[in-house]
Design a protein around this motif. Structure first.
Motif, PDB file in Angstrom:
ATOM      1  N   GLY A 156       0.764  -1.428  -0.073  1.00  0.00           N
ATOM      2  CA  GLY A 156      -0.004  -0.072   0.026  1.00  0.00           C
ATOM      3  C   GLY A 156       1.037   1.194   0.090  1.00  0.00           C
ATOM      4  N   GLU A 157       0.200   2.354   0.042  1.00  0.00           N
ATOM      5  CA  GLU A 157       0.875   3.733   0.357  1.00  0.00           C
ATOM      6  C   GLU A 157       1.003   4.049   1.737  1.00  0.00           C
ATOM      7  N   ARG A 158       2.037   4.714   2.035  1.00  0.00           N
ATOM      8  CA  ARG A 158       1.913   5.273   3.539  1.00  0.00           C
ATOM      9  C   ARG A 158       2.884   6.457   3.466  1.00  0.00           C
ATOM     10  N   ASP A 159       2.492   7.596   3.685  1.00  0.00           N
ATOM     11  CA  ASP A 159       3.366   8.633   3.777  1.00  0.00           C
ATOM     12  C   ASP A 159       4.378   9.040   2.368  1.00  0.00           C
ATOM     13  N   GLY A 160       3.522   8.555   1.345  1.00  0.00           N
ATOM     14  CA  GLY A 160       4.458   8.689  -0.009  1.00  0.00           C
ATOM     15  C   GLY A 160       5.203   7.558  -0.325  1.00  0.00           C
ATOM     16  N   LYS A 161       5.340   6.474   0.622  1.00  0.00           N
ATOM     17  CA  LYS A 161       6.141   5.465   0.279  1.00  0.00           C
ATOM     18  C   LYS A 161       5.244   4.258  -0.023  1.00  0.00           C
ATOM     19  N   LEU A 162       6.195   3.214  -0.569  1.00  0.00           N
ATOM     20  CA  LEU A 162       5.498   1.913  -0.864  1.00  0.00           C
ATOM     21  C   LEU A 162       5.730   1.150   0.576  1.00  0.00           C
ATOM     22  N   SER A 163       4.491   0.790   1.248  1.00  0.00           N
ATOM     23  CA  SER A 163       4.362   0.217   2.350  1.00  0.00           C
ATOM     24  C   SER A 163       4.252  -1.286   2.316  1.00  0.00           C
ATOM     25  N   VAL A 164       4.762  -2.088   3.194  1.00  0.00           N
ATOM     26  CA  VAL A 164       4.499  -3.633   3.300  1.00  0.00           C
ATOM     27  C   VAL A 164       4.084  -4.040   4.647  1.00  0.00           C
ATOM     28  N   THR A 165       3.015  -4.981   4.398  1.00  0.00           N
ATOM     29  CA  THR A 165       2.940  -5.680   5.827  1.00  0.00           C
ATOM     30  C   THR A 165       2.583  -6.984   5.390  1.00  0.00           C
ATOM     31  N   ALA A 166       3.322  -7.933   6.506  1.00  0.00           N
ATOM     32  CA  ALA A 166       3.286  -9.321   5.959  1.00  0.00           C
ATOM     33  C   ALA A 166       3.555 -10.233   7.351  1.00  0.00           C
ATOM     34  N   PRO A 167       2.923 -11.609   7.466  1.00  0.00           N
ATOM     35  CA  PRO A 167       2.964 -12.426   8.501  1.00  0.00           C
ATOM     36  C   PRO A 167       4.589 -13.146   8.074  1.00  0.00           C
ATOM     37  N   VAL A 168       5.370 -13.204   9.139  1.00  0.00           N
ATOM     38  CA  VAL A 168       6.550 -14.052   8.860  1.00  0.00           C
ATOM     39  C   VAL A 168       7.178 -14.746  10.116  1.00  0.00           C
ATOM     40  N   ASP A 169       7.655 -16.020  10.076  1.00  0.00           N
ATOM     41  CA  ASP A 169       7.832 -17.153  11.085  1.00  0.00           C
ATOM     42  C   ASP A 169       9.226 -16.768  11.304  1.00  0.00           C
ATOM     43  N   ILE A 170       9.551 -16.186  12.454  1.00  0.00           N
ATOM     44  CA  ILE A 170      11.002 -15.839  12.745  1.00  0.00           C
ATOM     45  C   ILE A 170      11.527 -16.676  14.071  1.00  0.00           C
ATOM     46  N   VAL A 177       5.614  -8.252  10.095  1.00  0.00           N
ATOM     47  CA  VAL A 177       6.850  -7.383   9.514  1.00  0.00           C
ATOM     48  C   VAL A 177       5.941  -6.102   8.810  1.00  0.00           C
ATOM     49  N   THR A 178       6.314  -5.048   9.208  1.00  0.00           N
ATOM     50  CA  THR A 178       6.212  -3.679   8.704  1.00  0.00           C
ATOM     51  C   THR A 178       7.371  -2.982   8.003  1.00  0.00           C
ATOM     52  N   GLY A 179       7.130  -2.075   6.958  1.00  0.00           N
ATOM     53  CA  GLY A 179       8.303  -1.574   6.513  1.00  0.00           C
ATOM     54  C   GLY A 179       8.004  -0.760   5.209  1.00  0.00           C
ATOM     55  N   ALA A 180       8.818  -0.101   4.528  1.00  0.00           N
ATOM     56  CA  ALA A 180       8.678   0.735   3.386  1.00  0.00           C
ATOM     57  C   ALA A 180       9.658   0.154   2.203  1.00  0.00           C
ATOM     58  N   ALA A 181       9.731   0.439   1.066  1.00  0.00           N
ATOM     59  CA  ALA A 181      10.348   0.120  -0.038  1.00  0.00           C
ATOM     60  C   ALA A 181      10.913   1.227  -0.557  1.00  0.00           C
ATOM     61  N   GLU A 182      12.228   1.455  -1.016  1.00  0.00           N
ATOM     62  CA  GLU A 182      12.732   2.299  -1.983  1.00  0.00           C
ATOM     63  C   GLU A 182      12.234   1.680  -3.493  1.00  0.00           C
ATOM     64  N   ILE A 183      11.671   2.669  -4.334  1.00  0.00           N
ATOM     65  CA  ILE A 183      11.243   2.225  -5.671  1.00  0.00           C
ATOM     66  C   ILE A 183      11.744   2.951  -6.826  1.00  0.00           C
ATOM     67  N   ALA A 184      12.161   2.389  -7.807  1.00  0.00           N
ATOM     68  CA  ALA A 184      12.720   3.109  -9.061  1.00  0.00           C
ATOM     69  C   ALA A 184      12.438   2.237 -10.288  1.00  0.00           C
ATOM     70  N   GLY A 237       8.962   6.904 -14.477  1.00  0.00           N
ATOM     71  CA  GLY A 237       8.925   7.015 -13.061  1.00  0.00           C
ATOM     72  C   GLY A 237       7.814   6.425 -12.458  1.00  0.00           C
ATOM     73  N   VAL A 238       7.915   5.968 -11.374  1.00  0.00           N
ATOM     74  CA  VAL A 238       6.900   5.396 -10.496  1.00  0.00           C
ATOM     75  C   VAL A 238       6.597   6.215  -9.010  1.00  0.00           C
ATOM     76  N   THR A 239       5.229   6.129  -8.710  1.00  0.00           N
ATOM     77  CA  THR A 239       5.052   6.884  -7.544  1.00  0.00           C
ATOM     78  C   THR A 239       3.879   6.312  -6.747  1.00  0.00           C
ATOM     79  N   PRO A 240       3.948   5.929  -5.536  1.00  0.00           N
ATOM     80  CA  PRO A 240       3.002   5.071  -4.802  1.00  0.00           C
ATOM     81  C   PRO A 240       1.748   5.993  -4.730  1.00  0.00           C
ATOM     82  N   ARG A 241       0.593   5.547  -4.804  1.00  0.00           N
ATOM     83  CA  ARG A 241      -0.333   6.376  -4.647  1.00  0.00           C
ATOM     84  C   ARG A 241      -1.656   5.547  -3.665  1.00  0.00           C
ATOM     85  N   PRO A 242      -2.605   6.169  -3.032  1.00  0.00           N
ATOM     86  CA  PRO A 242      -3.426   5.111  -2.252  1.00  0.00           C
ATOM     87  C   PRO A 242      -4.055   4.408  -2.976  1.00  0.00           C
TER      88      PRO A 242
END
Length: 260
Positions: A156-170, A177-184, A237-242
């Motif tokens: 999804g998009e959060r604060d102008g960045k590509l965000s990720v949410t995923a269940p992970v077994d650690i 797991v949550t976070g954001a990605a750099e995209i190009a 170019g690529v830009t995250p949008r809602p």
């Protein structure tokens, strides 16, 4: 009968003639405008049909293209062999890349400074060339997540960045797991995703847990191929949008009598 009455009668006749001429002129203008709009509609439908055929050739589908030939009058542009712009709107575009389904809810294209001789329009033979073509499309996050092939992963998009949410077994613990990605855009025209800012609440405070989280980040940091775009469009170019990942593209000196 007085002299004034004789003067008044020619004036009335003159006004009636003038009104009649004005009405005739308005009717003629209306007919010209109507003919111009009819010709525009025919051209727009022909372009829409050609685009639909090309999408089928590319093993893609979409709702009926929405085409608008800009500039007025249209028939004057036909005579001059030059058109200001042609805009094309595609909705619900569905294609396949490397066996994965790609959904573009929106793809808008504008061709500017289009040249085509009258002979080309009449015969259907020859070049129809746009000096510049600009495109803007939206790739659904579900389609993008499909390439990552991780159960439960959501983008999804959060604060102008590509965000990720995923269940992970650690280390035997089910964490989110949550976070954001750099995209190009890569040199190959793919969307490069680089997840380097991942975190997980409750992550065990041991080196191995962080190693596993970093490995997961690398596993979902991939280059995503895009479907073939019409009009030789190249992604810039690529830009995250809602509503999805917005892709901008352009091309120069494009033959548009074939949209491949």
């Amino acid at each position: 009968m007085t002299e004034a009455a004789y003067d008044e009668r020619p004036r009335r006749r003159g006004r009636k003639v003038l009104v009649g001429l004005l009405v005739l002129l308005l009717v003629l203008v209306g007919l010209v405008v109507l003919a111009d709009r009819i010709a525009t509609g025919v051209a727009e439908r022909a372009i829409a049909d050609q685009i639909s055929q090309e999408l089928t050739r590319q093993q893609a589908s979409a709702a009926q293209p929405e085409v608008e030939v800009g500039g007025f009058p249209f028939l004057t542009q036909v005579a001059a062999g030059r058109y200001e712009r042609i805009t094309i709107g595609l909705r619900d575009v569905k294609g396949t890349v490397e066996g994965n389904s790609v959904d573009l809810p929106v793809l808008d294209v504008t061709a500017r400074d289009v040249t085509a001789s009258l002979d080309t329009i009449r015969s259907g033979q020859g070049d129809v060339v746009a000096a510049r073509v600009d495109g803007s499309g939206t790739i659904s996050y579900d389609s993008l997540a499909g390439y990552l092939d991780r159960p439960g992963l959501k983008l999804g998009e959060r604060d102008g960045k590509l965000s990720v949410t995923a269940p992970v077994d650690i280390l035997g613990q089910q964490l989110t797991v949550t976070g954001a990605a750099e995209i190009a855009v890569s040199e190959q025209g793919k969307v490069a995703l680089r997840f380097s800012e991942l975190d997980a609440e409750g992550l065990p405070n041991v080196p191995m847990a962080q190693v596993l989280l970093n490995n997961y980040a690398r596993s979902i940091s991939i280059d995503v191929p895009l479907p073939e775009l019409p009009f030789q469009l190249t992604v810039r170019g690529v830009t995250p949008r809602p509503d999805g990942l917005q892709v901008s593209a352009d091309a120069r000196d494009v033959p548009i009598n074939s949209v491949s």
